[in-house]
Motif scaffolding. Structure first.
Motif, PDB file in Angstrom:
ATOM      1  N   VAL A  77      33.555  33.756  40.587  1.00 40.15           N
ATOM      2  CA  VAL A  77      34.205  33.567  39.291  1.00 40.15           C
ATOM      3  C   VAL A  77      35.673  33.234  39.502  1.00 40.15           C
ATOM      4  N   GLU A  78      36.163  32.228  38.803  1.00 39.29           N
ATOM      5  CA  GLU A  78      37.600  31.950  38.778  1.00 39.29           C
ATOM      6  C   GLU A  78      38.147  32.434  37.444  1.00 39.29           C
ATOM      7  N   LEU A  79      39.064  33.400  37.507  1.00 43.79           N
ATOM      8  CA  LEU A  79      39.690  33.963  36.317  1.00 43.79           C
ATOM      9  C   LEU A  79      41.177  33.637  36.349  1.00 43.79           C
ATOM     10  N   ASN A  80      41.672  33.003  35.299  1.00 45.67           N
ATOM     11  CA  ASN A  80      43.065  32.550  35.260  1.00 45.67           C
ATOM     12  C   ASN A  80      43.929  33.407  34.348  1.00 45.67           C
ATOM     13  N   PHE A  85      52.017  37.860  39.085  1.00 47.29           N
ATOM     14  CA  PHE A  85      52.220  39.301  38.887  1.00 47.29           C
ATOM     15  C   PHE A  85      51.006  39.931  38.215  1.00 47.29           C
ATOM     16  N   VAL A  86      50.532  39.320  37.141  1.00 51.58           N
ATOM     17  CA  VAL A  86      49.357  39.838  36.440  1.00 51.58           C
ATOM     18  C   VAL A  86      48.104  39.667  37.295  1.00 51.58           C
ATOM     19  N   ALA A  87      48.026  38.574  38.053  1.00 55.09           N
ATOM     20  CA  ALA A  87      46.864  38.350  38.922  1.00 55.09           C
ATOM     21  C   ALA A  87      46.687  39.474  39.934  1.00 55.09           C
ATOM     22  N   GLU A  91      43.927  45.984  36.843  1.00 53.98           N
ATOM     23  CA  GLU A  91      43.119  45.776  35.639  1.00 53.98           C
ATOM     24  C   GLU A  91      42.549  44.365  35.594  1.00 53.98           C
ATOM     25  N   PHE A  92      43.378  43.393  36.017  1.00 53.03           N
ATOM     26  CA  PHE A  92      42.945  41.998  36.025  1.00 53.03           C
ATOM     27  C   PHE A  92      41.853  41.795  37.073  1.00 53.03           C
ATOM     28  N   GLN A  93      42.050  42.376  38.238  1.00 51.64           N
ATOM     29  CA  GLN A  93      41.082  42.228  39.319  1.00 51.64           C
ATOM     30  C   GLN A  93      39.762  42.925  38.986  1.00 51.64           C
ATOM     31  N   LYS A  94      39.855  44.054  38.290  1.00 50.30           N
ATOM     32  CA  LYS A  94      38.645  44.755  37.863  1.00 50.30           C
ATOM     33  C   LYS A  94      37.897  43.924  36.827  1.00 50.30           C
ATOM     34  N   LEU A  95      38.639  43.251  35.939  1.00 48.85           N
ATOM     35  CA  LEU A  95      38.008  42.379  34.947  1.00 48.85           C
ATOM     36  C   LEU A  95      37.247  41.258  35.639  1.00 48.85           C
ATOM     37  N   ALA A  96      37.866  40.636  36.640  1.00 47.17           N
ATOM     38  CA  ALA A  96      37.205  39.547  37.371  1.00 47.17           C
ATOM     39  C   ALA A  96      35.909  40.042  38.015  1.00 47.17           C
TER      40      ALA A  96
END
Length: 205
Positions: A77-80, A85-87, A91-96
């Motif tokens: 999955v590619e999540l943008n 900083f947010v990447a 929380e962002f990594q868990k969402l991905a």
């Protein structure tokens, strides 16, 4: 007089929603300590905030993977997002990771959203629905309404954004992403995904 809310109660609400400490405290006070009402209030607020950010450019992010138990299904999955900083936020990594797991669990899903579905696929679905026997004798107006409703339902079944979240069936993926937009303060988009099934498209000899 405002209802007194314990720190642990505020922390519990923050864990469930990802909202800020003060927002959680205010929501609990407004709901007289009712957790479910407070969650609903924060979700509505978060979704409204997320809608305002949804048009902003998102060119950073991560590519994440998930390999299902048994190693017979794999997903990329590619999540943008907007910034590196947010990447890097957990929380962002868990969402991905959750999105990759979602794709693995929804094997009939092939597209991110309806706008990604090719027109020839939509035309094919319309042809199929138009020829179904249960609507042949309906008036053209009623038939068109039935076909439209069925097509809308079918197209959503093919898209990741409209699937119930496997870890919380009360929300769909679109709302899960909006919650994270509100939490992290940046636009977040699923750009693409790819599912790999062991042995898929291998011709037998």
């Amino acid at each position: 007089m405002k209802t007194q809310i314990s720190r642990d109660f505020v922390k519990e609400l923050r864990t469930k929603t990802g909202a800020g400490i003060m927002d959680c405290k205010k929501a609990l006070q407004a709901a007289d300590g009712n957790m479910e009402m407070a969650i609903e209030t924060l979700r509505k607020k978060g979704l409204a905030s997320a809608d305002k950010k949804s048009t902003r450019s998102a060119t950073e992010g991560i590519i994440d993977s998930y390999i299902h138990i048994g190693s017979r299904i794999g997903v990329l999955v590619e999540l943008n997002c907007e910034t590196d900083f947010v990447a890097r936020r957990i929380e962002f990594q868990k969402l991905a990771k959750n999105l990759a797991m979602q794709v693995a669990a929804c094997q009939n899903v092939s597209y991110v959203s309806i706008k990604h579905i090719p027109q020839y696929i939509i035309d094919r679905e319309i042809r199929i629905e138009s020829k179904k026997e249960d609507i042949v004798n309906k008036s053209s107006e009623i038939r068109d309404k039935i076909i439209k409703a069925r097509i809308d339902k079918r197209l959503k079944e093919m898209c990741l954004m409209y699937q119930p979240f496997i870890k919380d069936q009360n929300i769909i993926i679109e709302d899960l992403i909006k919650q994270h937009i509100a939490l992290l303060g940046e636009n977040i988009k699923v750009r693409r995904f790819q599912r790999f099934l062991l042995g898929e498209k291998i011709e037998s000899t």
